[in-house]
Design an enzyme around this catalytic site. Structure first.
Site, PDB file in Angstrom:
ATOM      1  N   ASP A 196      28.201  31.330  37.475  1.00 42.94           N
ATOM      2  CA  ASP A 196      26.695  31.864  37.583  1.00 42.94           C
ATOM      3  C   ASP A 196      25.908  31.549  36.487  1.00 42.94           C
ATOM      4  O   ASP A 196      25.457  32.415  35.689  1.00 42.94           O
ATOM      5  CB  ASP A 196      27.113  33.628  37.499  1.00 42.94           C
ATOM      6  CG  ASP A 196      27.264  34.063  38.910  1.00 42.94           C
ATOM      7  OD1 ASP A 196      27.914  35.378  39.088  1.00 42.94           O
ATOM      8  OD2 ASP A 196      27.113  33.408  40.080  1.00 42.94           O
ATOM      9  N   ASN A 200      35.494  32.085  34.786  1.00 43.90           N
ATOM     10  CA  ASN A 200      34.294  32.692  34.741  1.00 43.90           C
ATOM     11  C   ASN A 200      34.349  34.026  34.646  1.00 43.90           C
ATOM     12  O   ASN A 200      33.423  34.769  34.142  1.00 43.90           O
ATOM     13  CB  ASN A 200      33.219  32.146  35.709  1.00 43.90           C
ATOM     14  CG  ASN A 200      33.093  30.386  35.481  1.00 43.90           C
ATOM     15  OD1 ASN A 200      32.887  30.209  34.170  1.00 43.90           O
ATOM     16  ND2 ASN A 200      33.103  29.869  36.679  1.00 43.90           N
ATOM     17  N   TYR A 201      35.236  34.646  35.430  1.00 47.38           N
ATOM     18  CA  TYR A 201      35.376  35.993  35.775  1.00 47.38           C
ATOM     19  C   TYR A 201      36.260  36.814  35.291  1.00 47.38           C
ATOM     20  O   TYR A 201      36.131  37.971  35.139  1.00 47.38           O
ATOM     21  CB  TYR A 201      35.167  36.237  37.190  1.00 47.38           C
ATOM     22  CG  TYR A 201      33.918  35.698  37.979  1.00 47.38           C
ATOM     23  CD1 TYR A 201      32.803  36.602  37.753  1.00 47.38           C
ATOM     24  CD2 TYR A 201      33.688  34.690  38.658  1.00 47.38           C
ATOM     25  CE1 TYR A 201      31.359  35.888  38.175  1.00 47.38           C
ATOM     26  CE2 TYR A 201      32.341  34.223  39.210  1.00 47.38           C
ATOM     27  CZ  TYR A 201      31.405  35.044  38.905  1.00 47.38           C
ATOM     28  OH  TYR A 201      30.318  34.542  39.141  1.00 47.38           O
ATOM     29  N   LEU A 202      37.137  36.400  35.259  1.00 54.55           N
ATOM     30  CA  LEU A 202      38.602  37.041  34.285  1.00 54.55           C
ATOM     31  C   LEU A 202      38.754  37.191  32.895  1.00 54.55           C
ATOM     32  O   LEU A 202      38.922  35.964  32.575  1.00 54.55           O
ATOM     33  CB  LEU A 202      39.789  36.360  35.099  1.00 54.55           C
ATOM     34  CG  LEU A 202      39.884  36.446  36.675  1.00 54.55           C
ATOM     35  CD1 LEU A 202      41.160  35.938  37.355  1.00 54.55           C
ATOM     36  CD2 LEU A 202      39.774  37.945  37.113  1.00 54.55           C
TER      37      LEU A 202
END
Length: 860
Positions: free
Chosen positions: A78, A818-820
């Site tokens: 993102d 990217n997200y964890l």
């Protein structure tokens, strides 16, 4: 290179046009650098990297203070690779100074007004030491090489598998031992020392820099700055005090093809000038790829090539008018031949070429940030070529121009030496902006996006950005209940704008949809929550919504989901009296939504919700699904299952790899080879004592082993053994000659091959007899032990196959990168005695060194 699609820098112009100067002058056509995050190969856990059997597996806790190995920076799913503050943009007085390429000072371009949305840094106290964690044991059965690799004709070799033993917890200097190295003795833990600040007379604790291990060449590795232990003395805007670097590397100029290599038009050879030949070569190199079969790709390429041909027409006056009459095959065959030559180079020649390349790039690899040496992530300027894009991008196939010094703005410390480009030309501009983290930027011509050069993923600045991102997501935990209560109430609001905003927030929270931004007509038709159109959602009574649209990277999002009855009513209301092409949320946009979210918590955006929901879901899945009494592989399967749940939530889907079935076929063959080794050992026991046939655990034959497969397998083992003997013979002779001795005669190799063939004949005679013998006698107990270990390995390998099959259509790397929150993984590995190398690759270990500091009780 990183791009920042959502942050246009209006003051800078591309200035390119298709002309001799604009066309890129490269060597052989090169694949476009991937815009995706770290690839799956990059993200391969360390445990899957080939290493000697004797290598000790480092426990998760040994990575607490592990040396980071900085790597190439990669763009976030993102746009997380966008500058920590912003990008250069509008001119304004009262900011830091700017120098032109000629060294004259001017007024610095002020940052984009989007800087205000970037998280600001707060002063933090030095990190507290976490309590020591338990040492972790290695599971010797987790990822062992196949028994059929190496000593195939000596099944008893299976008994010599590594015994279980505790791996010593290494300190930060010893924890980064390369594959196959023995851990170094533990050194004292890094401590902090007070350094007097001459500006204010205060003393600031700073971490000691640790000495790296000495490389084989005698060169010592760079020191590592443990920024997470240091007090941050800045106001949240200034990112650095001093910065020195050597700029970027431009690709080499284009070299014309040999005179006998020419494309054809209507069967006739075309004599192209260098400028138009180069562009034709870009397409020729891709002739047998999927891109060359795409109509949009071909159309865009040909249109741009015709523009180049107008300025640089064929020298033999052939007029090129139709794409269908072009034959690029001769150029393609030349490129393939050149690739084959390069591949055929000896190891020594390849090493020499790499040595020369490394020597040339050495000064660009690092920079000096506040006096510390740090790795630069992407210092190579992307060469010219054809734009590929992602998904069904309308501009795929368009010509990407060569980037020149005149296109690039350099960001460097004031007073630092200005780098000299490695090609003729002067920089577009020199700025000294301490509030941003990029070293150089330029605008690419296809989409008009900014490209940035950042520090590597393992650098202090990137690490701080990652930590702030996940800390912001954790902070949302204390606000999320109030936010949910409020938007649930607003679902029934009489104000239509509030009702639409609440419905959008419901989707972002429950379905982890991206917020979505407005896009131009020349961009791919991808949408997010706020840009959904009526055609993208179908109502299905009583309370189901069917989402069907293209999300980021043109990945299809399809989901049939049951929603709150009020949400169902709202969508029905929003679609009334609208065409399919009309916006569903016509009174909400991303800016208004994020402004509303920021009223709950400073810096809260829709993207923070996505990170929060991914990490909290992952934590819950691990807590609920991790088996307590299980093997390492069973725990890894539970971990990957939790990761898959997050990937599905975030729509990190992918098509099954083309090589998936081939890969699974190889795994099935390897499983059969393990069963074959077990069968041979059983038959050895039966030969020793027929009583073993009555024991239940040895009664049943191994499945999947028919006579034809066994014969084929034994033949392949013979070929491998002969190839192995030939390679060893050649290598030994080379060594003897280098030492001034006489090489062995061919008769020595022939004797070894005959011995292998005789052994194979002996084994072939054992087929179908239910009995077998070993070349060297072994005690029955040892053979029983070897069979037991093979049983464990077969079980583990079956679990690995199940895991591979389950994840074939899910991209696990994106969420992991990217997200964890990486601290979830570090704590889980420590708590469950799973070596973190089995989950995190070297790239990720370098990217998240700060995450290894947590203890096994840490929770998101």
């Amino acid at each position: 290179m990183s791009s920042d699609d959502d942050r246009p820098l209006g003051s800078l112009q591309n200035g390119h046009k298709v002309s001799p100067a604009g066309v890129r002058q490269n060597g052989h056509p090169k694949e476009e650098a991937s815009d995706s995050p770290m690839s799956e190969d990059e993200d391969m856990p360390l445990s899957q990297v080939t290493a000697p059997k004797s290598e000790p597996v480092t426990p998760a806790k040994s990575l607490r203070n592990k040396r980071a190995v900085p790597v190439e920076s990669s763009s976030d799913d993102d746009d997380d690779d966008s500058p920590l503050a912003s990008s250069p943009a509008k001119q304004s007085a009262g900011t830091s100074k700017v120098s032109t390429a000629n060294g004259h000072k001017a007024v610095k371009a002020e940052n984009d007004d989007k800087r205000s949305s970037a998280p600001t840094k707060k002063k933090r106290a030095p990190a507290k030491k976490e309590p020591p964690q338990k040492k972790m044991k290695r599971d010797p059965d987790a990822s062992e090489p196949s028994a059929s690799e190496g000593e195939e004709f000596k099944p008893v070799k299976n008994e010599k598998m590594p015994k279980k033993r505790k791996s010593k917890v290494k300190d930060e200097a010893g924890a980064d031992a390369e594959d196959g190295e023995t851990p170094k003795p533990a050194k004292k833990k890094a401590t902090t020392k007070k350094v007097k600040d001459e500006a204010n007379g205060s003393e600031t604790p700073q971490p000691k820099k640790k000495r790296g291990k000495v490389k084989d060449e005698g060169e010592e590795e760079e020191e590592v700055f443990r920024w997470w232990e240091a007090q941050q003395n800045n106001d949240g805007e200034v990112k650095w005090q001093t910065l020195e670097h050597n700029g970027v590397i431009f690709p080499p100029p284009y070299e014309s093809l040999p005179s006998d290599v020419k494309m054809r038009y209507k069967g006739k050879e075309v004599d192209l000038p260098q400028e138009s030949e180069e562009v034709a070569g870009f397409y020729a190199a891709m002739l047998e790829t999927e891109h060359a079969q795409d109509a949009t790709f071909n159309k865009n390429f040909f249109e741009d090539w015709l523009k180049v041909l107008q300025e640089h027409p064929p020298r033999n006056k052939i007029k090129i008018a139709k794409f269908e009459n072009c034959d690029f095959r001769p150029m393609f065959e030349y490129f393939e031949a050149e690739k084959a030559k390069k591949k055929a180079l000896s190891n020594a020649e390849k090493k020499e070429l790499k040595k020369q390349k490394d020597a040339f790039e050495e000064k660009y690899v690092t920079c000096l940030l506040d006096g510390r040496k740090e790795k630069v992530g992407n210092f190579r300027v992307e060469p010219p070529g054809l734009f590929r894009g992602r998904g069904d991008h309308p501009k795929k196939g368009a010509l990407k121009f060569r980037v020149r010094p005149e296109d690039i703005t350099i960001n460097i410390g004031e007073g630092a030496p200005i780098p000299v480009p490695n090609m003729p030309g002067n920089w577009k501009g020199i700025v000294h902006d301490q509030t941003v983290t990029w070293l150089a930027n330029w605008v690419e011509n296809v989409n008009g996006n900014y490209k940035y050069v950042f520090l590597a993923a393992g650098s202090s600045l990137k690490g701080q950005s990652d930590m702030q991102k996940f800390e912001k997501a954790r902070e949302l935990k204390s606000h999320v209940d109030r936010i949910r209560k409020d938007y649930s109430a607003d679902l029934r609001s009489k104000v239509m704008a509030d009702r639409q905003r609440a419905t959008a927030m419901y989707f972002i929270d429950k379905l982890a949809l991206r917020a979505g931004n407005e896009k131009g007509e020349d961009e791919a038709d991808t949408v997010g929550c706020c840009s959904l159109r009526c055609e993208h959602i179908t109502l299905e009574a009583p309370d189901f919504l069917i989402f069907d649209f293209l999300g980021k990277d043109s990945i299809r999002y399809y989901n049939r989901v049951s929603v709150d009855p009020q949400v169902f009513k709202n969508i029905k209301l929003f679609k009334e009296n609208k065409e399919d092409s009309d916006n569903l949320f016509d009174r909400v946009n991303t800016s208004l939504l994020n402004k509303h979210l920021a009223s709950y918590m400073k810096g809260l955006t829709a993207k923070v919700f996505r990170t929060y929901n991914a990490s909290i879901t992952f934590q819950q899945q691990l807590d609920e699904g991790t088996p307590t009494d299980a093997t390492v592989q069973e725990k890894l399967n539970a971990y990957n299952h939790a990761n898959r749940m997050v990937a599905i939530l975030c729509n990190h889907q992918r098509s099954a790899p083309k090589t998936h079935e081939q890969s699974m076929g190889k795994m099935r063959d390897r499983l059969r080879s393990l069963k074959y080794d077990r069968m041979k050992l059983r038959h050895v026991l039966f030969s020793m004592d027929p009583k073993y046939k009555k024991q239940k655990r040895y009664t049943d034959d191994e499945s999947d082993l028919d006579d034809d497969w066994i014969e084929e397998h034994e033949d392949s083992l013979q070929k491998k053994e002969i190839e192995k003997a030939e390679k060893k013979f050649t290598k030994d002779n080379e060594k003897l000659v280098q030492e001034g001795n006489k090489a062995q005669p061919d008769s020595v190799l022939q004797e070894k091959i005959e011995a292998i063939e005789n052994e194979c004949k002996r084994i072939a005679k054992e087929r179908g007899t239910g009995k077998a013998k070993l070349k060297r006698e072994r005690a029955p107990e040892k053979i029983e032990e070897a069979i037991q270990k093979l049983d464990e390995r077969i079980k583990t390998f079956k679990l690995q196959m199940d895991d591979r099959e389950a994840g074939k259509e899910v991209a696990l790397g994106t969420s992991k990168i990217n997200y964890l929150d990486p601290r979830i993984t570090a704590a889980w590995c420590s708590a469950h005695n799973v070596p973190i190398e089995k989950i995190f690759s070297k790239t990720l270990l370098a990217k998240f060194p700060w995450a290894m500091e947590v203890n096994d009780t840490w929770k998101f």
